[in-house]
Design a protein around this motif. Structure first.
Motif, PDB file in Angstrom:
ATOM      1  N   PHE A 113       0.818  -1.211   0.000  1.00 15.60           N
ATOM      2  CA  PHE A 113       0.000   0.000   0.000  1.00 15.60           C
ATOM      3  C   PHE A 113       0.847   1.254   0.000  1.00 15.60           C
ATOM      4  O   PHE A 113       2.035   1.233   0.352  1.00 15.60           O
ATOM      5  CB  PHE A 113      -0.962  -0.004   1.202  1.00 15.60           C
ATOM      6  N   GLU A 114       0.219   2.331  -0.440  1.00 14.89           N
ATOM      7  CA  GLU A 114       0.825   3.656  -0.364  1.00 14.89           C
ATOM      8  C   GLU A 114       0.261   4.354   0.861  1.00 14.89           C
ATOM      9  O   GLU A 114      -0.953   4.506   0.988  1.00 14.89           O
ATOM     10  CB  GLU A 114       0.504   4.472  -1.610  1.00 14.89           C
ATOM     11  N   GLY A 115       1.131   4.776   1.749  1.00 11.66           N
ATOM     12  CA  GLY A 115       0.693   5.475   2.958  1.00 11.66           C
ATOM     13  C   GLY A 115       1.820   6.305   3.519  1.00 11.66           C
ATOM     14  O   GLY A 115       2.999   5.928   3.425  1.00 11.66           O
ATOM     15  N   SER A 116       1.477   7.457   4.090  1.00 13.89           N
ATOM     16  CA  SER A 116       2.486   8.384   4.626  1.00 13.89           C
ATOM     17  C   SER A 116       3.522   8.730   3.569  1.00 13.89           C
ATOM     18  O   SER A 116       4.730   8.809   3.844  1.00 13.89           O
ATOM     19  CB  SER A 116       3.166   7.787   5.867  1.00 13.89           C
ATOM     20  N   SER A 117       3.035   8.903   2.327  1.00 16.80           N
ATOM     21  CA  SER A 117       3.861   9.346   1.185  1.00 16.80           C
ATOM     22  C   SER A 117       4.975   8.370   0.830  1.00 16.80           C
ATOM     23  O   SER A 117       6.035   8.772   0.334  1.00 16.80           O
ATOM     24  CB  SER A 117       4.462  10.733   1.485  1.00 16.80           C
ATOM     25  N   ARG A 118       4.756   7.079   1.068  1.00 11.25           N
ATOM     26  CA  ARG A 118       5.763   6.093   0.686  1.00 11.25           C
ATOM     27  C   ARG A 118       5.117   4.730   0.462  1.00 11.25           C
ATOM     28  O   ARG A 118       3.986   4.492   0.880  1.00 11.25           O
ATOM     29  CB  ARG A 118       6.871   5.987   1.747  1.00 11.25           C
ATOM     30  N   GLU A 119       5.855   3.852  -0.205  1.00 11.18           N
ATOM     31  CA  GLU A 119       5.409   2.482  -0.432  1.00 11.18           C
ATOM     32  C   GLU A 119       5.627   1.673   0.842  1.00 11.18           C
ATOM     33  O   GLU A 119       6.713   1.714   1.437  1.00 11.18           O
ATOM     34  CB  GLU A 119       6.192   1.851  -1.582  1.00 11.18           C
ATOM     35  N   GLN A 120       4.607   0.914   1.243  1.00  9.43           N
ATOM     36  CA  GLN A 120       4.714   0.119   2.460  1.00  9.43           C
ATOM     37  C   GLN A 120       4.072  -1.251   2.237  1.00  9.43           C
ATOM     38  O   GLN A 120       3.401  -1.479   1.233  1.00  9.43           O
ATOM     39  CB  GLN A 120       4.023   0.815   3.634  1.00  9.43           C
ATOM     40  N   ASN A 121       4.295  -2.144   3.199  1.00  8.61           N
ATOM     41  CA  ASN A 121       3.623  -3.440   3.158  1.00  8.61           C
ATOM     42  C   ASN A 121       3.264  -3.863   4.573  1.00  8.61           C
ATOM     43  O   ASN A 121       3.897  -3.432   5.544  1.00  8.61           O
ATOM     44  CB  ASN A 121       4.479  -4.500   2.463  1.00  8.61           C
ATOM     45  N   ALA A 122       2.237  -4.654   4.677  1.00 10.93           N
ATOM     46  CA  ALA A 122       1.804  -5.174   5.975  1.00 10.93           C
ATOM     47  C   ALA A 122       1.390  -6.625   5.802  1.00 10.93           C
ATOM     48  O   ALA A 122       0.934  -7.029   4.729  1.00 10.93           O
ATOM     49  CB  ALA A 122       0.640  -4.352   6.526  1.00 10.93           C
ATOM     50  N   GLU A 123       1.567  -7.397   6.859  1.00 10.31           N
ATOM     51  CA  GLU A 123       1.246  -8.821   6.807  1.00 10.31           C
ATOM     52  C   GLU A 123       0.539  -9.227   8.090  1.00 10.31           C
ATOM     53  O   GLU A 123       0.875  -8.748   9.182  1.00 10.31           O
ATOM     54  CB  GLU A 123       2.523  -9.640   6.617  1.00 10.31           C
ATOM     55  N   ILE A 124      -0.439 -10.100   7.959  1.00 11.45           N
ATOM     56  CA  ILE A 124      -1.149 -10.664   9.113  1.00 11.45           C
ATOM     57  C   ILE A 124      -1.145 -12.181   8.977  1.00 11.45           C
ATOM     58  O   ILE A 124      -1.531 -12.724   7.934  1.00 11.45           O
ATOM     59  CB  ILE A 124      -2.605 -10.162   9.184  1.00 11.45           C
ATOM     60  N   ASN A 125      -0.689 -12.849  10.021  1.00  9.21           N
ATOM     61  CA  ASN A 125      -0.784 -14.297  10.098  1.00  9.21           C
ATOM     62  C   ASN A 125      -1.777 -14.650  11.185  1.00  9.21           C
ATOM     63  O   ASN A 125      -1.734 -14.079  12.288  1.00  9.21           O
ATOM     64  CB  ASN A 125       0.579 -14.921  10.396  1.00  9.21           C
ATOM     65  N   ILE A 126      -2.681 -15.567  10.877  1.00 12.38           N
ATOM     66  CA  ILE A 126      -3.747 -15.924  11.811  1.00 12.38           C
ATOM     67  C   ILE A 126      -3.670 -17.411  12.114  1.00 12.38           C
ATOM     68  O   ILE A 126      -3.711 -18.249  11.211  1.00 12.38           O
ATOM     69  CB  ILE A 126      -5.143 -15.607  11.227  1.00 12.38           C
ATOM     70  N   LYS A 127      -3.547 -17.716  13.401  1.00  7.28           N
ATOM     71  CA  LYS A 127      -3.650 -19.100  13.858  1.00  7.28           C
ATOM     72  C   LYS A 127      -4.692 -19.098  14.961  1.00  7.28           C
ATOM     73  O   LYS A 127      -5.877 -19.103  14.705  1.00  7.28           O
ATOM     74  CB  LYS A 127      -2.289 -19.623  14.321  1.00  7.28           C
ATOM     75  N   ASN A 128      -4.259 -19.073  16.192  1.00  4.02           N
ATOM     76  CA  ASN A 128      -5.208 -18.884  17.292  1.00  4.02           C
ATOM     77  C   ASN A 128      -5.532 -17.407  17.477  1.00  4.02           C
ATOM     78  O   ASN A 128      -6.553 -17.053  18.052  1.00  4.02           O
ATOM     79  CB  ASN A 128      -4.647 -19.472  18.588  1.00  4.02           C
ATOM     80  N   LYS A 129      -4.633 -16.546  17.024  1.00  2.00           N
ATOM     81  CA  LYS A 129      -4.846 -15.105  17.073  1.00  2.00           C
ATOM     82  C   LYS A 129      -4.097 -14.461  15.916  1.00  2.00           C
ATOM     83  O   LYS A 129      -3.325 -15.126  15.214  1.00  2.00           O
ATOM     84  CB  LYS A 129      -4.372 -14.523  18.406  1.00  2.00           C
ATOM     85  N   ARG A 130      -4.330 -13.184  15.727  1.00  2.00           N
ATOM     86  CA  ARG A 130      -3.669 -12.454  14.643  1.00  2.00           C
ATOM     87  C   ARG A 130      -2.295 -11.950  15.091  1.00  2.00           C
ATOM     88  O   ARG A 130      -2.155 -11.392  16.183  1.00  2.00           O
ATOM     89  CB  ARG A 130      -4.520 -11.257  14.223  1.00  2.00           C
ATOM     90  N   VAL A 131      -1.290 -12.138  14.240  1.00  2.00           N
ATOM     91  CA  VAL A 131       0.050 -11.594  14.463  1.00  2.00           C
ATOM     92  C   VAL A 131       0.367 -10.730  13.252  1.00  2.00           C
ATOM     93  O   VAL A 131       0.262 -11.184  12.107  1.00  2.00           O
ATOM     94  CB  VAL A 131       1.097 -12.713  14.621  1.00  2.00           C
ATOM     95  N   ALA A 132       0.729  -9.472  13.497  1.00  2.00           N
ATOM     96  CA  ALA A 132       0.885  -8.514  12.399  1.00  2.00           C
ATOM     97  C   ALA A 132       2.306  -7.966  12.322  1.00  2.00           C
ATOM     98  O   ALA A 132       3.007  -7.843  13.340  1.00  2.00           O
ATOM     99  CB  ALA A 132      -0.093  -7.361  12.568  1.00  2.00           C
ATOM    100  N   SER A 133       2.704  -7.615  11.112  1.00  2.00           N
ATOM    101  CA  SER A 133       3.972  -6.915  10.907  1.00  2.00           C
ATOM    102  C   SER A 133       3.759  -5.791   9.904  1.00  2.00           C
ATOM    103  O   SER A 133       2.889  -5.871   9.032  1.00  2.00           O
ATOM    104  CB  SER A 133       5.058  -7.877  10.414  1.00  2.00           C
ATOM    105  N   LEU A 134       4.556  -4.754  10.033  1.00  2.00           N
ATOM    106  CA  LEU A 134       4.515  -3.605   9.135  1.00  2.00           C
ATOM    107  C   LEU A 134       5.911  -3.360   8.611  1.00  2.00           C
ATOM    108  O   LEU A 134       6.852  -3.159   9.393  1.00  2.00           O
ATOM    109  CB  LEU A 134       4.000  -2.371   9.884  1.00  2.00           C
TER     110      LEU A 134
END
Length: 362
Positions: A73-94
């Motif tokens: 995604f484009e956000g805060s005037s730059r290219e970025q990426n985010a990831e969510i892994n879901i097992k018993n709960k959500r784990v996120a990275s930016l």
């Protein structure tokens, strides 16, 4: 902001799906094919839980151990990426950095969601309308959620005391303490709600006028049994007085009869109640206008442009109203789901995605 692409693995009925997006994106197909699942996957990147009320482990495809979602995604005037892994709960990275919680993604990615369940905001009682205002304020004010918790704590204590007073009249002296505490936190809630409605109303009016081609006018009104006034101190005094005056009635009912937990937001079309007199299409238009106005105000205050996720928004709207949604929502990325293939033919600019059994059909 703008989501450029998404990759979904083992999410609900979606085994493996990769899509590149435009400013306007129409996801179409029959019911129960995965359209809403796609919208839900995008929404999780705002840090919120499933808007359908599902627990995290219910989001993983049956028979699989975990689900993986990734966006560019484009956000805060730059290219970025985010990831969510879901097992018993959500784990996120930016941008490759693990976040303390999935909720932390809300700092970068914001969205407003419309789904058919939000029609309850018009059709049901005041609780649904209060929920809309409170949820919007929680996104804008970092302390508002704590304020709600504090008021509800005081309210529960007062209600418990009201139930005990019948058999323990010596506890009467404690009632003033909880009246005062309810008035202090309640006044701040009422003040914030009234200021929010005041700021939201011009956006709602403008959007609703566009949806209705200028033929109808919407208005919002904060409704309460207490004539609060406009400043926190004045609201607190009047709420405290009302709590004191309603003491004996509340003792009989063993519940608190006045305060922000009983207030309402009245939605009017051409001066009459949308809940009582509005058609299905008018009611849907009201909720859509409220949601898009929420996005506009959120952007004005946070300086972050939220995306709009509109699930099954086209039902019961005439062609003019549908045309507004398809071609006249400006200055934000939009994702729309629908069942009718004819609807997408009226899209002037954007992308369409045909989803069937969780797969993209060419």
């Amino acid at each position: 902001m703008k989501i450029k692409s998404i990759n979904i693995e083992n999410f609900r009925n979606i085994k493996d799906l990769s899509l590149d997006f435009d400013d306007v994106n129409i996801i179409w197909g029959e019911n129960a094919q995965g359209k809403t699942n796609l919208i839900e996957a995008i929404y999780l990147f705002t840090g919120g839980k499933s808007f359908r009320g599902a627990k995290d482990n219910q989001l993983v495809m049956m028979g699989e151990e975990q689900s993986r979602l990734k966006i560019e995604f484009e956000g805060s005037s730059r290219e970025q990426n985010a990831e969510i892994n879901i097992k018993n709960k959500r784990v996120a990275s930016l941008n490759g950095v693990k976040k303390k919680s999935a909720a932390a993604l809300s700092d970068e990615i914001k969205a407003v969601i419309f789904s058919p369940v939000h029609l309850n905001m018009i059709k049901d009682g005041p609780g649904e309308r209060r929920k809309f205002i409170d949820a919007a304020l929680c996104q804008l004010k970092s302390n508002y959620r704590n304020l709600l918790k504090e008021y509800n704590r005081c309210l529960n204590q007062r209600n418990t005391l009201l139930k005990d007073l019948k058999n323990n009249p010596e506890l009467d002296s404690l009632l003033y303490i909880w009246n005062k505490n309810c008035a202090i936190s309640g006044a701040k809630i009422v003040y914030q709600r009234k200021k929010y409605i005041e700021a939201l109303t011009p956006y709602v009016k403008d959007i609703f006028s566009g949806i209705s081609s200028g033929n109808e006018e919407i208005d919002l009104k904060y409704v309460s049994a207490v004539e609060y006034g406009n400043e926190v101190e004045e609201i607190e005094k009047k709420l405290l007085r009302a709590l004191e005056n309603n003491k004996f009635q509340d003792m009989q009912n063993r519940a608190t009869s006045v305060g922000p937990h009983r207030d309402d937001i009245e939605i009017l079309i051409n001066g009459t109640s949308a809940r009582i007199y509005g058609s299905q299409g008018q009611q849907r238009s009201c909720v859509l206008a409220l949601k898009l106005a929420e996005a506009s105000l959120l952007e004005q205050i946070t300086k972050k442009e939220p995306i709009a996720l509109l699930d099954d928004v086209m039902s019961e709207l005439d062609e003019k109203r549908q045309d507004y949604i398809l071609n006249h929502i400006k200055n934000r990325q939009v994702f729309i789901t629908c069942c009718d293939k004819e609807t997408i033919l009226r899209l002037k600019n954007g992308k369409t995605f045909h989803i069937e059994k969780g797969f993209l059909i060419d």
